[in-house]
Design an enzyme around this catalytic site. Structure first.
Site, mmCIF file in Angstrom:
data_model
loop_
_atom_site.group_PDB
_atom_site.id
_atom_site.type_symbol
_atom_site.label_atom_id
_atom_site.label_comp_id
_atom_site.label_asym_id
_atom_site.label_seq_id
_atom_site.Cartn_x
_atom_site.Cartn_y
_atom_site.Cartn_z
ATOM 1 N N CYS A 115 41.226 37.012 38.857
ATOM 2 C CA CYS A 115 42.133 38.014 38.274
ATOM 3 C C CYS A 115 42.024 38.082 36.752
ATOM 4 O O CYS A 115 42.440 39.069 36.142
ATOM 5 C CB CYS A 115 43.573 37.723 38.685
ATOM 6 S SG CYS A 115 43.823 37.820 40.463
ATOM 7 N N HIS A 252 47.861 41.703 33.520
ATOM 8 C CA HIS A 252 47.301 41.735 34.875
ATOM 9 C C HIS A 252 48.467 41.957 35.840
ATOM 10 O O HIS A 252 49.510 41.310 35.730
ATOM 11 C CB HIS A 252 46.597 40.415 35.177
ATOM 12 C CG HIS A 252 46.328 40.227 36.635
ATOM 13 N ND1 HIS A 252 45.694 41.187 37.386
ATOM 14 C CD2 HIS A 252 46.632 39.215 37.485
ATOM 15 C CE1 HIS A 252 45.608 40.770 38.636
ATOM 16 N NE2 HIS A 252 46.179 39.584 38.724
ATOM 17 N N ASN A 282 48.034 44.006 43.574
ATOM 18 C CA ASN A 282 47.164 43.190 42.719
ATOM 19 C C ASN A 282 45.712 43.562 43.031
ATOM 20 O O ASN A 282 45.200 43.213 44.097
ATOM 21 C CB ASN A 282 47.441 41.713 43.006
ATOM 22 C CG ASN A 282 46.595 40.781 42.148
ATOM 23 O OD1 ASN A 282 45.657 41.217 41.485
ATOM 24 N ND2 ASN A 282 46.925 39.501 42.180
#
Ligand code: ACO
Length: 325
Positions: A115, A252, A282
């Protein structure tokens, strides 16, 4: 004093057509819209169509970013693709994007920091451009996370989505002042002691399979807010700015509770946070460039704005980039 800065010229995003809502998920597994919304802020996510690849989504976002920059693909001499879901183990999906764009010069490679991938890739592009190795880079985050989810594991499959985002950056000679446009500070971190908190249970040299995402959610959550806050503090200090100077915080997009926790700890104005996790879930390395292209397209981020990017992911890896748009 003159210095070379890495300036963002354009950005773009791509989302697959298929929308999978929390209500859809509740028909597939033992979950509910209420549980997912309260724990994560996610309402829906996009799922790549059959045959739609990380490289094809990345190339679509790249084309949009190049057009937004007013350039043509041939102007690009470096491509860095941040992804944990490449089309194949090798070659790098970045070279597929390069070929799809018809670029035959320069270099293209993948970067793997889960990520945090986009932050790592942007910081790497910044170093390469500042060193004079390349002139213009395409930094792409693209993921087909739906392909590595265990769709029977409700603790992970509700959290992720597919998509891609990209930025075009260029080396420019500027004054060397903190009021310059471009990347002003970067901080990258990792600590492999935590590699078993969020991982994929397969790989070429271990099982010979692709594997599925496994996560100790509460442990990830516990580390996220402190690690994110520390790296943001370090990045702001490096550039001589305070949290109150930031025009837009583009984190993020993992979980709204993590974003709110980090913003509160740093004293960031909630109205200054770009949030897309509700619509995209996500998307790992794609989430920041997708959020950037969303906020550019709706007119929130403007030329001259001070923008802070931040991410944390498997490894653990984490990092931040401070830039003036
Ligand atoms: N629907 C309904 N119930 C669920 C679901 C679901 N989708 N998933 C888990 N549960 C249940 C569990 O089984 C458990 O039930 P039990 O109490 O009967 O055993 C209960 O909900 C609580 O489970 P926890 O895992 O303790 O739930 P928690 O409140 O910690 O929330 C979550 C889970 C949302 C994953 C949270 O830990 C979190 O946000 N962690 C951060 C993880 C993250 O964002 N990762 C993304 C990648 S890392 C990054 O990008 C930063």
């Amino acid at each position: 004093m003159h210095t070379v800065r890495t300036v963002i010229l354009g950005c773009g995003g791509y989302l697959p057509e298929r929308v999978l809502t929390n209500h859809d998920l509740a028909k597939m597994i033992d979950t509910s819209d209420r549980w997912i919304t309260e724990r994560t802020g996610i309402k829906e996510r996009r799922i790549a169509a059959e045959g739609e690849l990380t490289s094809s989504m990345g190339a679509a976002a790249a084309r949009a970013a190049i057009a937004d920059a007013g350039l043509v693909p041939d102007d690009i001499d470096l491509i860095i693709l941040a992804t944990s879901t490449p089309d194949q183990t090798f070659p790098a999906s970045a070279v597929t994007i390069q070929a799809e764009l018809g670029i035959t010069h320069g270099a293209a490679f993948d970067m793997q920091a889960v990520c945090s991938g986009f932050v790592f890739a942007l910081a790497t592009a910044d170093s390469h451009l500042k060193a004079g190795l390349f002139k213009r880079a395409l930094v792409v985050g693209a993921e087909a996370f739906s392909r590595i989810l265990d769709w029977e594991d409700r603790s992970t499959c509700v959290l992720f989505g597919d998509g891609a985002g990209a930025v075009v950056v260029e080396a420019q000679k500027l004054n060397g002042a903190m009021t310059d446009r471009g990347i002003l500070a970067t901080c990258l971190r990792s600590d492999g002691r935590y590699r078993d908190k969020l991982y994929v249970d397969g790989g070429p040299s271990s099982t010979g399979t692709v594997g599925h995402v496994r996560m100790d959610g509460p442990e990830v959550f516990r580390h996220a807010v402190t690690k994110i806050s520390e790296v943001i503090d370090a990045t702001l200090t490096q550039a001589g700015y305070n949290a109150s100077d930031i025009d837009w915080f583009v984190p993020h997009q993992a979980n709204k509770r993590i974003l709110d926790g980090a913003a509160k700890k740093l004293g960031l104005d909630p109205a200054r946070i770009i949030i897309t996790v509700d619509k995209h879930a996500n998307t790992s390395a794609a989430s920041i460039p997708l959020a950037l292209s969303t906020a550019r397209a709706d007119g929130r981020i403007k030329t001259g704005d001070l923008v802070l990017l931040e991410a944390m992911g498997g490894g653990f890896t984490w990092g931040a980039v401070l830039l003036r748009w």
